[in-house]
Design a protein around this motif. Structure first.
Motif, PDB file in Angstrom:
ATOM      1  N   LYS A  28       1.352  -1.341   0.563  1.00 15.19           N
ATOM      2  CA  LYS A  28       0.411  -0.175  -0.418  1.00 15.19           C
ATOM      3  C   LYS A  28       0.709   0.878   0.345  1.00 15.19           C
ATOM      4  N   VAL A  37      -1.756   6.569  -5.600  1.00 18.47           N
ATOM      5  CA  VAL A  37      -2.374   5.846  -5.461  1.00 18.47           C
ATOM      6  C   VAL A  37      -3.303   4.894  -4.485  1.00 18.47           C
ATOM      7  N   ARG A  38      -4.461   5.300  -3.674  1.00 20.12           N
ATOM      8  CA  ARG A  38      -4.715   4.409  -2.678  1.00 20.12           C
ATOM      9  C   ARG A  38      -5.786   3.355  -2.500  1.00 20.12           C
ATOM     10  N   GLY A  39      -5.542   2.393  -1.596  1.00 23.50           N
ATOM     11  CA  GLY A  39      -6.945   1.309  -2.339  1.00 23.50           C
ATOM     12  C   GLY A  39      -6.972   0.151  -1.563  1.00 23.50           C
ATOM     13  N   ASP A  40      -7.270  -0.754  -1.390  1.00 25.51           N
ATOM     14  CA  ASP A  40      -7.825  -1.794  -0.402  1.00 25.51           C
ATOM     15  C   ASP A  40      -6.945  -3.327  -1.535  1.00 25.51           C
ATOM     16  N   GLU A  42      -6.818  -6.614  -2.719  1.00 27.83           N
ATOM     17  CA  GLU A  42      -8.569  -7.536  -3.031  1.00 27.83           C
ATOM     18  C   GLU A  42      -7.375  -8.619  -2.644  1.00 27.83           C
ATOM     19  N   ARG A  73      -7.751  -3.018  -5.661  1.00 23.57           N
ATOM     20  CA  ARG A  73      -9.167  -1.782  -6.034  1.00 23.57           C
ATOM     21  C   ARG A  73      -8.695  -0.372  -5.805  1.00 23.57           C
ATOM     22  N   VAL A  74      -8.222   0.248  -6.340  1.00 27.85           N
ATOM     23  CA  VAL A  74      -7.899   1.877  -6.005  1.00 27.85           C
ATOM     24  C   VAL A  74      -9.075   2.641  -5.979  1.00 27.85           C
ATOM     25  N   ASN A  75      -8.855   2.997  -4.359  1.00 27.22           N
ATOM     26  CA  ASN A  75     -10.166   4.197  -4.269  1.00 27.22           C
ATOM     27  C   ASN A  75     -10.426   5.578  -4.249  1.00 27.22           C
ATOM     28  N   GLU A  76      -9.076   5.781  -4.661  1.00 32.83           N
ATOM     29  CA  GLU A  76      -8.329   6.981  -4.456  1.00 32.83           C
ATOM     30  C   GLU A  76      -7.643   7.136  -5.152  1.00 32.83           C
TER      31      GLU A  76
END
Length: 128
Positions: A28, A37-40, A42, A73-76
């Motif tokens: 991350k 990028v920020r994300g979870d 998966e 999964r990119v959230n930002e």
């Protein structure tokens, strides 16, 4: 994917991890630092081995490294990030990424793990 600082082609954000973080936390952090990028995370997609000139030493002359590859999964998407001035961020389809990828082990991850995870055929079509 991001541009390489040492030559042509694109690659995944990657790097080592600090003693006080897990490999997931490192993944991350590298995504933020190198791609902005920020994300979870998966899925863990597997381990890949590659040779690194920067990791060659008397104990490991071949510079063998082990990479843990994750799907995120990119959230930002950040407008500014630590390596923005030295890297280009590119959104690519899996077939485009395979063609433009710099390293064979990353191409293998794209062909094998990302394609299977997304059920993408050789023409780039998503199958469910």
């Amino acid at each position: 994917m991001i541009s390489s600082q040492s030559g042509p082609g694109f690659l995944f954000p990657k790097g080592g991890w600090e003693n006080d973080e897990t490999v997931e936390e490192a993944a991350k952090r590298e995504a933020i630092e190198e791609a902005g990028v920020r994300g979870d995370l998966e899925d863990f997609l597997g381990f890949y081995y590659f040779k690194s000139k920067s990791n060659q030493d008397e104990f490991c002359p071949e510079g063998l490294c082990k990479a843990s590859v994750f799907a995120m999964r990119v959230n930002e998407v950040l407008e500014s990030w630590p390596e923005k001035s030295t890297r280009q961020r590119n959104w690519l389809t899996v077939p485009e990424a395979i063609k433009l990828c710099r390293y064979p082990w990353m191409k293998e991850a794209l062909e094998k793990d990302f394609s299977q995870r997304l059920c993408i055929d050789s023409a780039g079509n998503k199958n469910n």
